[in-house]
Motif scaffolding. Structure first.
Motif, PDB file in Angstrom:
ATOM      1  N   ILE A 128       0.874  -1.163   0.000  1.00 14.19           N
ATOM      2  CA  ILE A 128       0.000   0.000   0.000  1.00 14.19           C
ATOM      3  C   ILE A 128       0.913   1.215   0.000  1.00 14.19           C
ATOM      4  O   ILE A 128       1.657   1.452   0.950  1.00 14.19           O
ATOM      5  CB  ILE A 128      -0.920   0.008   1.235  1.00 14.19           C
ATOM      6  N   LEU A 129       0.837   1.977  -1.056  1.00 16.30           N
ATOM      7  CA  LEU A 129       1.718   3.130  -1.224  1.00 16.30           C
ATOM      8  C   LEU A 129       0.968   4.414  -0.891  1.00 16.30           C
ATOM      9  O   LEU A 129      -0.248   4.502  -1.031  1.00 16.30           O
ATOM     10  CB  LEU A 129       2.234   3.196  -2.657  1.00 16.30           C
ATOM     11  N   GLY A 130       1.675   5.398  -0.417  1.00 17.43           N
ATOM     12  CA  GLY A 130       1.124   6.719  -0.196  1.00 17.43           C
ATOM     13  C   GLY A 130       0.559   6.938   1.193  1.00 17.43           C
ATOM     14  O   GLY A 130      -0.079   7.951   1.437  1.00 17.43           O
ATOM     15  N   LEU A 131       0.730   6.008   2.100  1.00 13.67           N
ATOM     16  CA  LEU A 131       0.237   6.198   3.464  1.00 13.67           C
ATOM     17  C   LEU A 131       1.286   6.906   4.299  1.00 13.67           C
ATOM     18  O   LEU A 131       2.475   6.665   4.155  1.00 13.67           O
ATOM     19  CB  LEU A 131      -0.090   4.855   4.114  1.00 13.67           C
ATOM     20  N   THR A 132       0.829   7.758   5.174  1.00 17.15           N
ATOM     21  CA  THR A 132       1.740   8.447   6.066  1.00 17.15           C
ATOM     22  C   THR A 132       2.180   7.477   7.147  1.00 17.15           C
ATOM     23  O   THR A 132       1.349   6.775   7.731  1.00 17.15           O
ATOM     24  CB  THR A 132       1.042   9.656   6.709  1.00 17.15           C
ATOM     25  N   TYR A 143      -5.621  -1.366  11.503  1.00  9.65           N
ATOM     26  CA  TYR A 143      -5.599  -0.104  10.743  1.00  9.65           C
ATOM     27  C   TYR A 143      -5.849  -0.365   9.270  1.00  9.65           C
ATOM     28  O   TYR A 143      -6.622   0.349   8.626  1.00  9.65           O
ATOM     29  CB  TYR A 143      -4.253   0.599  10.958  1.00  9.65           C
ATOM     30  N   VAL A 144      -5.166  -1.413   8.721  1.00  3.90           N
ATOM     31  CA  VAL A 144      -5.319  -1.721   7.299  1.00  3.90           C
ATOM     32  C   VAL A 144      -6.775  -2.123   7.021  1.00  3.90           C
ATOM     33  O   VAL A 144      -7.374  -1.700   6.018  1.00  3.90           O
ATOM     34  CB  VAL A 144      -4.328  -2.818   6.869  1.00  3.90           C
ATOM     35  N   LEU A 148      -9.168  -0.083   4.515  1.00  2.00           N
ATOM     36  CA  LEU A 148      -9.743  -0.708   3.330  1.00  2.00           C
ATOM     37  C   LEU A 148     -11.276  -0.640   3.358  1.00  2.00           C
ATOM     38  O   LEU A 148     -11.912  -0.446   2.317  1.00  2.00           O
ATOM     39  CB  LEU A 148      -9.263  -2.167   3.212  1.00  2.00           C
ATOM     40  N   ASN A 149     -11.867  -0.796   4.534  1.00  2.00           N
ATOM     41  CA  ASN A 149     -13.312  -0.687   4.648  1.00  2.00           C
ATOM     42  C   ASN A 149     -13.776   0.719   4.259  1.00  2.00           C
ATOM     43  O   ASN A 149     -14.782   0.889   3.565  1.00  2.00           O
ATOM     44  CB  ASN A 149     -13.787  -1.007   6.074  1.00  2.00           C
ATOM     45  N   THR A 150     -13.006   1.699   4.683  1.00  2.00           N
ATOM     46  CA  THR A 150     -13.334   3.075   4.365  1.00  2.00           C
ATOM     47  C   THR A 150     -13.212   3.315   2.878  1.00  2.00           C
ATOM     48  O   THR A 150     -14.085   3.972   2.262  1.00  2.00           O
ATOM     49  CB  THR A 150     -12.429   4.045   5.144  1.00  2.00           C
ATOM     50  N   LEU A 151     -12.141   2.807   2.286  1.00  2.23           N
ATOM     51  CA  LEU A 151     -11.908   3.013   0.846  1.00  2.23           C
ATOM     52  C   LEU A 151     -12.916   2.254  -0.003  1.00  2.23           C
ATOM     53  O   LEU A 151     -13.289   2.704  -1.081  1.00  2.23           O
ATOM     54  CB  LEU A 151     -10.482   2.570   0.486  1.00  2.23           C
ATOM     55  N   MET A 152     -13.371   1.159   0.453  1.00  2.00           N
ATOM     56  CA  MET A 152     -14.291   0.356  -0.346  1.00  2.00           C
ATOM     57  C   MET A 152     -15.743   0.777  -0.107  1.00  2.00           C
ATOM     58  O   MET A 152     -16.668   0.187  -0.653  1.00  2.00           O
ATOM     59  CB  MET A 152     -14.078  -1.116  -0.044  1.00  2.00           C
ATOM     60  N   VAL A 157     -14.510  -6.273   5.076  1.00  5.46           N
ATOM     61  CA  VAL A 157     -13.383  -7.216   4.899  1.00  5.46           C
ATOM     62  C   VAL A 157     -13.236  -7.959   6.198  1.00  5.46           C
ATOM     63  O   VAL A 157     -13.112  -7.368   7.260  1.00  5.46           O
ATOM     64  CB  VAL A 157     -12.076  -6.467   4.553  1.00  5.46           C
ATOM     65  N   ALA A 158     -13.296  -9.252   6.119  1.00  4.53           N
ATOM     66  CA  ALA A 158     -13.174 -10.006   7.370  1.00  4.53           C
ATOM     67  C   ALA A 158     -11.962 -10.884   7.361  1.00  4.53           C
ATOM     68  O   ALA A 158     -11.492 -11.398   6.434  1.00  4.53           O
ATOM     69  CB  ALA A 158     -14.413 -10.835   7.591  1.00  4.53           C
TER      70      ALA A 158
END
Length: 158
Positions: A128-132, A143-144, A148-152, A157-158
């Motif tokens: 995953i690129l571009g994360l602070t 966190y991931v 991902l839930n937020t982005l999707m 995702v379980a």
């Protein structure tokens, strides 16, 4: 040892002086019997000189030479033993060198396999690129999943 001034040499010098004195007396008289006796005295003198010189000089020299020969023989035996051990060690070293080459080839093969396994395991990783950095906190996995839930947008995702 000073061979020139040994006891036998000193005796010879003393007898030479005595003989010179007798010879001078006989030369003055000119007696034939005295000259014959003189020849006998000279022979005895020379024989005594050689016997004393032999006993005092030659026999110790012979003993020294014999000792040197014994030492040389012992050193020859020791040198042969050393060469034998060197030869045995050379054979062992050659055998070990062959084993080292085999181990190096095996090491290279295992290293290549390890690199392949490492690369294979990386292929399955998700980047995953571009994360602070530092936003994930102590639980990276949670966190991931949240990200991902937020982005999707609503997919779980379980």
């Amino acid at each position: 040892m000073d061979w020139t001034r040994s006891g036998a040499v000193k005796k010879v010098e003393l007898e030479q002086r005595q003989v010179r004195g007798r010879r001078a007396k006989m030369a003055a008289g000119g007696d034939q019997a005295a000259w014959a006796q003189w020849s006998q005295v000279q022979q005895e003198f020379l024989q005594r000189c050689f016997t004393e010189l032999k006993a005092e000089l030659l026999e110790p020299m012979k003993a020294s030479i014999d000792k040197l020969l014994e030492t040389q023989t012992a050193q020859g035996v020791a040198i042969r033993e050393v060469w034998q051990k060197v030869s045995e060690n050379e054979d062992k070293i050659l055998g070990l060198a062959v084993k080292v080459e085999a181990h190096e080839a095996l090491h290279k093969e295992w290293q290549a396999r390890f690199e392949d396994m490492e690369n294979w395991s990386r292929r399955k990783n998700l980047q995953i690129l571009g994360l602070t950095e530092g936003l994930e906190g102590s639980d990276v996995g949670a966190y991931v999943v949240t990200m991902l839930n937020t982005l999707m947008a609503g997919s779980t995702v379980a």
